[in-house]
Scaffold this active site. Sequence first.
Site, PDB file in Angstrom:
ATOM      1  N   HIS A  62     -21.690 -24.632  -5.660  1.00 39.95           N
ATOM      2  CA  HIS A  62     -22.276 -23.322  -5.940  1.00 39.95           C
ATOM      3  C   HIS A  62     -21.136 -22.363  -6.314  1.00 39.95           C
ATOM      4  O   HIS A  62     -21.189 -21.718  -7.335  1.00 39.95           O
ATOM      5  CB  HIS A  62     -23.084 -22.825  -4.746  1.00 39.95           C
ATOM      6  CG  HIS A  62     -23.813 -21.531  -5.022  1.00 39.95           C
ATOM      7  ND1 HIS A  62     -24.788 -21.024  -4.214  1.00 39.95           N
ATOM      8  CD2 HIS A  62     -23.680 -20.623  -6.028  1.00 39.95           C
ATOM      9  CE1 HIS A  62     -25.241 -19.870  -4.716  1.00 39.95           C
ATOM     10  NE2 HIS A  62     -24.587 -19.612  -5.799  1.00 39.95           N
ATOM     11  N   HIS A 115     -21.449 -16.154 -14.143  1.00 38.27           N
ATOM     12  CA  HIS A 115     -21.785 -15.356 -12.964  1.00 38.27           C
ATOM     13  C   HIS A 115     -20.773 -15.600 -11.844  1.00 38.27           C
ATOM     14  O   HIS A 115     -20.288 -14.654 -11.214  1.00 38.27           O
ATOM     15  CB  HIS A 115     -23.199 -15.708 -12.488  1.00 38.27           C
ATOM     16  CG  HIS A 115     -23.529 -15.147 -11.145  1.00 38.27           C
ATOM     17  ND1 HIS A 115     -23.956 -13.846 -10.966  1.00 38.27           N
ATOM     18  CD2 HIS A 115     -23.474 -15.702  -9.901  1.00 38.27           C
ATOM     19  CE1 HIS A 115     -24.150 -13.624  -9.678  1.00 38.27           C
ATOM     20  NE2 HIS A 115     -23.867 -14.729  -9.002  1.00 38.27           N
ATOM     21  N   GLU A 116     -20.457 -16.865 -11.580  1.00 37.27           N
ATOM     22  CA  GLU A 116     -19.537 -17.183 -10.480  1.00 37.27           C
ATOM     23  C   GLU A 116     -18.148 -16.607 -10.739  1.00 37.27           C
ATOM     24  O   GLU A 116     -17.508 -16.075  -9.838  1.00 37.27           O
ATOM     25  CB  GLU A 116     -19.477 -18.700 -10.251  1.00 37.27           C
ATOM     26  CG  GLU A 116     -20.761 -19.280  -9.680  1.00 37.27           C
ATOM     27  CD  GLU A 116     -21.128 -18.669  -8.324  1.00 37.27           C
ATOM     28  OE1 GLU A 116     -20.252 -18.613  -7.436  1.00 37.27           O
ATOM     29  OE2 GLU A 116     -22.280 -18.236  -8.160  1.00 37.27           O
ATOM     30  N   HIS A 120     -17.270 -13.518  -8.325  1.00 29.48           N
ATOM     31  CA  HIS A 120     -16.363 -13.973  -7.262  1.00 29.48           C
ATOM     32  C   HIS A 120     -14.937 -14.257  -7.762  1.00 29.48           C
ATOM     33  O   HIS A 120     -13.964 -13.831  -7.159  1.00 29.48           O
ATOM     34  CB  HIS A 120     -16.916 -15.245  -6.615  1.00 29.48           C
ATOM     35  CG  HIS A 120     -18.277 -15.064  -6.001  1.00 29.48           C
ATOM     36  ND1 HIS A 120     -18.469 -14.392  -4.813  1.00 29.48           N
ATOM     37  CD2 HIS A 120     -19.512 -15.458  -6.407  1.00 29.48           C
ATOM     38  CE1 HIS A 120     -19.771 -14.384  -4.505  1.00 29.48           C
ATOM     39  NE2 HIS A 120     -20.428 -15.016  -5.470  1.00 29.48           N
TER      40      HIS A 120
END
Length: 227
Positions: A62, A115-116, A120
């Site tokens: 993830h 997105h990751e 992040h």
Amino acid sequence: MKSKCSVLINLLVLQNLAVLCVSQDFDFFYLVQQWPGSFCDSDKSSCCYPTTGKPAADFGIHGLWPNYNDGSYPQNCDSNNPFNESEISDLISSMRKNWPSLSCPSSNGESFWTHEWEKHGTCSESVLDQHDYFETTLGLKQQTKLLQSLQSAGINPNGKFYSLSDIRDAIKEGTGYTPWIECNEDSSGNSQLYQVYLCVDKSGSNLIECPVFPKGKCGSQIEFPTF
Ligand SMILES: *[C@@H]1O[C@H](CO)[C@@H](O)[C@H](O)[C@H]1NC(C)=O
């Protein structure tokens, strides 16, 4: 962290030290891996296989998430450093295999990785640039071998129920570190093994015991669905 750094800077007024402080502005990473069977049979999400086909029956990445020791986390740290797939062109085939997106509509993974990285990855860019961030995360997944750890303990993705503590123990036995387990619910409301969190030091090199665990609860018996 921030106040410690500013004291040091006030004392020493060294630009190098200021850079060092910025580069340490998170405390550790969560490495988060998900079981695709639990993503797909949850009542909360529908799932769509990637355009490149159904992923293998294995945990998928993830993300690798910078976090603070107090449980909070930084996010969206640098809008000037967008995801750029050409920087990781050598990793794409491994990314498709190990970091597939199961969100709908079907995709090749690019929006998930974007997105990751943007939420992040940009918060650890002083430690890991884009290429290193994805390469490091892929390497950590290989190192943790979650499915093998579980299967060695007789815990298999067959739709049966296992005790939460047996699952934890099996992963601890396999990796050397205590995981945190996140559950979701299947459409009948059964608690099931959804995501496994392990902690990594801020260089991205070594697993560590988690300074803090996320919040949330699993049943004491949880289902490990097929995929
Ligand atoms: C994306 O990365 C490639 C390879 O490093 C680079 O040549 C290109 O300029 C980058 N594109 C953008 C929009 O930054």
